[in-house]
Scaffold this motif. Structure first.
Motif, PDB file in Angstrom:
ATOM      1  N   GLY A 139      -1.931 -12.964 -19.896  1.00 32.94           N
ATOM      2  CA  GLY A 139      -2.832 -11.887 -19.525  1.00 32.94           C
ATOM      3  C   GLY A 139      -2.240 -10.517 -19.793  1.00 32.94           C
ATOM      4  N   HIS A 140      -2.750  -9.553 -19.032  1.00 33.10           N
ATOM      5  CA  HIS A 140      -2.383  -8.144 -19.231  1.00 33.10           C
ATOM      6  C   HIS A 140      -0.877  -7.891 -19.152  1.00 33.10           C
ATOM      7  CE1 HIS A 140      -6.675  -7.456 -18.373  1.00 33.10           C
ATOM      8  NE2 HIS A 140      -6.514  -6.296 -18.994  1.00 33.10           N
ATOM      9  N   LEU A 141      -0.225  -8.443 -18.151  1.00 35.10           N
ATOM     10  CA  LEU A 141       1.203  -8.154 -17.975  1.00 35.10           C
ATOM     11  C   LEU A 141       2.008  -8.640 -19.180  1.00 35.10           C
ATOM     12  CD1 LEU A 141       1.677  -8.871 -14.170  1.00 35.10           C
ATOM     13  CD2 LEU A 141       1.483  -6.644 -15.318  1.00 35.10           C
ATOM     14  N   TRP A 142       1.648  -9.783 -19.711  1.00 31.22           N
ATOM     15  CA  TRP A 142       2.317 -10.314 -20.900  1.00 31.22           C
ATOM     16  C   TRP A 142       2.114  -9.361 -22.078  1.00 31.22           C
ATOM     17  CZ3 TRP A 142       0.944 -12.039 -25.793  1.00 31.22           C
ATOM     18  CH2 TRP A 142       1.875 -12.845 -26.460  1.00 31.22           C
ATOM     19  N   GLU A 177      -2.953   3.091 -14.618  1.00 31.92           N
ATOM     20  CA  GLU A 177      -4.341   3.460 -14.933  1.00 31.92           C
ATOM     21  C   GLU A 177      -5.237   2.222 -14.976  1.00 31.92           C
ATOM     22  OE1 GLU A 177      -6.776   5.492 -18.666  1.00 31.92           O
ATOM     23  OE2 GLU A 177      -4.631   5.892 -18.484  1.00 31.92           O
ATOM     24  N   LEU A 178      -4.724   1.141 -15.553  1.00 25.52           N
ATOM     25  CA  LEU A 178      -5.480  -0.111 -15.619  1.00 25.52           C
ATOM     26  C   LEU A 178      -5.855  -0.586 -14.220  1.00 25.52           C
ATOM     27  CD1 LEU A 178      -6.515  -2.679 -17.146  1.00 25.52           C
ATOM     28  CD2 LEU A 178      -4.193  -3.595 -16.853  1.00 25.52           C
ATOM     29  N   CYS A 179      -4.891  -0.584 -13.318  1.00 27.76           N
ATOM     30  CA  CYS A 179      -5.100  -1.130 -11.974  1.00 27.76           C
ATOM     31  C   CYS A 179      -5.888  -0.201 -11.054  1.00 27.76           C
ATOM     32  CB  CYS A 179      -3.750  -1.459 -11.346  1.00 27.76           C
ATOM     33  SG  CYS A 179      -2.876  -2.778 -12.204  1.00 27.76           S
ATOM     34  N   THR A 180      -5.783   1.102 -11.258  1.00 25.21           N
ATOM     35  CA  THR A 180      -6.424   2.036 -10.320  1.00 25.21           C
ATOM     36  C   THR A 180      -7.738   2.619 -10.823  1.00 25.21           C
ATOM     37  OG1 THR A 180      -5.158   3.925 -11.170  1.00 25.21           O
ATOM     38  CG2 THR A 180      -4.211   2.711  -9.282  1.00 25.21           C
ATOM     39  N   GLN A 181      -7.965   2.607 -12.147  1.00 27.02           N
ATOM     40  CA  GLN A 181      -9.162   3.246 -12.678  1.00 27.02           C
ATOM     41  C   GLN A 181      -9.983   2.339 -13.588  1.00 27.02           C
ATOM     42  OE1 GLN A 181      -8.060   7.004 -14.540  1.00 27.02           O
ATOM     43  NE2 GLN A 181      -6.437   7.270 -13.030  1.00 27.02           N
ATOM     44  N   VAL A 182      -9.343   1.738 -14.566  1.00 27.03           N
ATOM     45  CA  VAL A 182     -10.061   1.005 -15.609  1.00 27.03           C
ATOM     46  C   VAL A 182     -10.612  -0.320 -15.110  1.00 27.03           C
ATOM     47  CG1 VAL A 182      -9.786  -0.129 -17.859  1.00 27.03           C
ATOM     48  CG2 VAL A 182      -8.821   2.148 -17.468  1.00 27.03           C
ATOM     49  N   LEU A 200      -9.126  -6.285 -11.186  1.00 20.88           N
ATOM     50  CA  LEU A 200      -8.227  -7.155 -11.934  1.00 20.88           C
ATOM     51  C   LEU A 200      -7.322  -7.971 -11.008  1.00 20.88           C
ATOM     52  CD1 LEU A 200      -7.387  -7.999 -14.766  1.00 20.88           C
ATOM     53  CD2 LEU A 200      -5.831  -6.053 -14.798  1.00 20.88           C
ATOM     54  N   GLY A 201      -6.788  -7.345  -9.991  1.00 19.28           N
ATOM     55  CA  GLY A 201      -5.989  -8.061  -9.000  1.00 19.28           C
ATOM     56  C   GLY A 201      -4.637  -8.545  -9.495  1.00 19.28           C
ATOM     57  N   LEU A 202      -3.970  -7.746 -10.304  1.00 23.06           N
ATOM     58  CA  LEU A 202      -2.629  -8.128 -10.735  1.00 23.06           C
ATOM     59  C   LEU A 202      -1.693  -8.156  -9.532  1.00 23.06           C
ATOM     60  CD1 LEU A 202      -2.251  -6.004 -14.004  1.00 23.06           C
ATOM     61  CD2 LEU A 202      -2.731  -8.448 -13.812  1.00 23.06           C
ATOM     62  N   PRO A 203      -0.746  -9.090  -9.513  1.00 19.90           N
ATOM     63  CA  PRO A 203       0.182  -9.171  -8.382  1.00 19.90           C
ATOM     64  C   PRO A 203       1.013  -7.885  -8.257  1.00 19.90           C
ATOM     65  CG  PRO A 203       0.443 -11.055  -9.863  1.00 19.90           C
ATOM     66  CD  PRO A 203      -0.495 -10.104 -10.518  1.00 19.90           C
ATOM     67  N   GLU A 204       0.969  -7.268  -7.085  1.00 22.44           N
ATOM     68  CA  GLU A 204       1.669  -5.999  -6.885  1.00 22.44           C
ATOM     69  C   GLU A 204       3.166  -6.116  -7.133  1.00 22.44           C
ATOM     70  OE1 GLU A 204       0.758  -3.686  -3.389  1.00 22.44           O
ATOM     71  OE2 GLU A 204      -1.334  -4.367  -3.438  1.00 22.44           O
ATOM     72  N   ASN A 205       3.758  -7.223  -6.704  1.00 23.25           N
ATOM     73  CA  ASN A 205       5.207  -7.381  -6.890  1.00 23.25           C
ATOM     74  C   ASN A 205       5.563  -7.495  -8.371  1.00 23.25           C
ATOM     75  OD1 ASN A 205       4.013  -9.977  -6.999  1.00 23.25           O
ATOM     76  ND2 ASN A 205       5.911 -10.968  -6.355  1.00 23.25           N
ATOM     77  N   GLU A 206       4.702  -8.142  -9.173  1.00 23.32           N
ATOM     78  CA  GLU A 206       4.950  -8.238 -10.617  1.00 23.32           C
ATOM     79  C   GLU A 206       4.810  -6.873 -11.288  1.00 23.32           C
ATOM     80  OE1 GLU A 206       6.001 -10.771 -12.600  1.00 23.32           O
ATOM     81  OE2 GLU A 206       6.336 -11.897 -10.763  1.00 23.32           O
ATOM     82  N   CYS A 207       3.825  -6.114 -10.856  1.00 20.22           N
ATOM     83  CA  CYS A 207       3.658  -4.751 -11.393  1.00 20.22           C
ATOM     84  C   CYS A 207       4.868  -3.895 -11.036  1.00 20.22           C
ATOM     85  CB  CYS A 207       2.367  -4.117 -10.872  1.00 20.22           C
ATOM     86  SG  CYS A 207       0.870  -4.906 -11.508  1.00 20.22           S
ATOM     87  N   GLN A 208       5.306  -3.974  -9.788  1.00 19.42           N
ATOM     88  CA  GLN A 208       6.463  -3.186  -9.352  1.00 19.42           C
ATOM     89  C   GLN A 208       7.715  -3.573 -10.122  1.00 19.42           C
ATOM     90  OE1 GLN A 208       6.199  -0.484  -7.201  1.00 19.42           O
ATOM     91  NE2 GLN A 208       8.179  -0.141  -8.156  1.00 19.42           N
ATOM     92  N   ASN A 209       7.901  -4.876 -10.382  1.00 15.47           N
ATOM     93  CA  ASN A 209       9.041  -5.326 -11.191  1.00 15.47           C
ATOM     94  C   ASN A 209       9.026  -4.671 -12.564  1.00 15.47           C
ATOM     95  OD1 ASN A 209       9.941  -7.002  -9.145  1.00 15.47           O
ATOM     96  ND2 ASN A 209       9.069  -8.859 -10.036  1.00 15.47           N
TER      97      ASN A 209
END
Length: 169
Positions: free
Chosen positions: A118-121, A143-148, A152-161
């Motif tokens: 997905g997106h993170l990859w 921007e993807l997670c907060t506006q676009v 989507l619901g990406l895991p917050e811990n993965e985004c923070q990593n």
């Protein structure tokens, strides 16, 4: 070269984030299906035109036989759209990687031993290939997670990593 088959949701978000040039700089062969392409809005299709013209993105037209096979796939998983099934089917016949953020499609692909990401990859590949900087990756993922695509619901811990990795990379 490894093949990437794009579902609509990834393409839509890359258009909205204005990341298409960075995405298509990656060293993959990029495919989508005519069913997926037709699902896109006119301005999204227009944004993809330069990549179609250059051969960076190939749109596979489905034959009647393939449409029948896609229909058979959908019968096994009615919650998937014909477009989703076409992307799954194309990834299978090309022995490629399916790129989607659709959770139902992702789980179906995994259950059928189809490589799916997905997106993170996608962000990871662009950062690793240096088609985007850590700063731009952080800005665009936020921007993807907060506006676009807030749903989507990406895991917050993965985004923070990733934010941590990109700021150090």
């Amino acid at each position: 070269m490894k093949i990437i088959v794009n579902d609509a949701n990834i393409l839509i978000d890359l258009v909205e984030l204005q990341l298409l040039p960075h995405f298509f700089e990656l060293t993959f062969d990029f495919y989508t299906t005519s069913l997926v392409f037709e699902e896109l809005e006119e301005d999204q299709q227009e944004a993809l035109e330069p990549f179609l013209g250059s051969g960076s993105l190939l749109v596979h037209e489905m034959s009647n036989e393939q449409l029948s096979e896609i229909n058979d796939i959908q019968k096994t998983k009615p919650s998937l759209s014909p477009q989703d099934c076409s992307a799954f089917y194309q990834a299978q016949i090309e022995e490629g990687i399916l790129i989607t953020s659709d959770n139902t499609l992702r789980k179906f692909a995994q259950a059928n031993e189809q490589e799916v990401h997905g997106h993170l990859w996608v962000f990871d590949r662009m950062f690793e290939a240096e088609t985007i900087t850590g700063e731009l990756a952080t800005e665009k993922l936020n921007e993807l997670c907060t506006q676009v695509n807030q749903k989507l619901g990406l895991p917050e811990n993965e985004c923070q990593n990733r934010y941590n990795q990109w700021s150090n990379g």
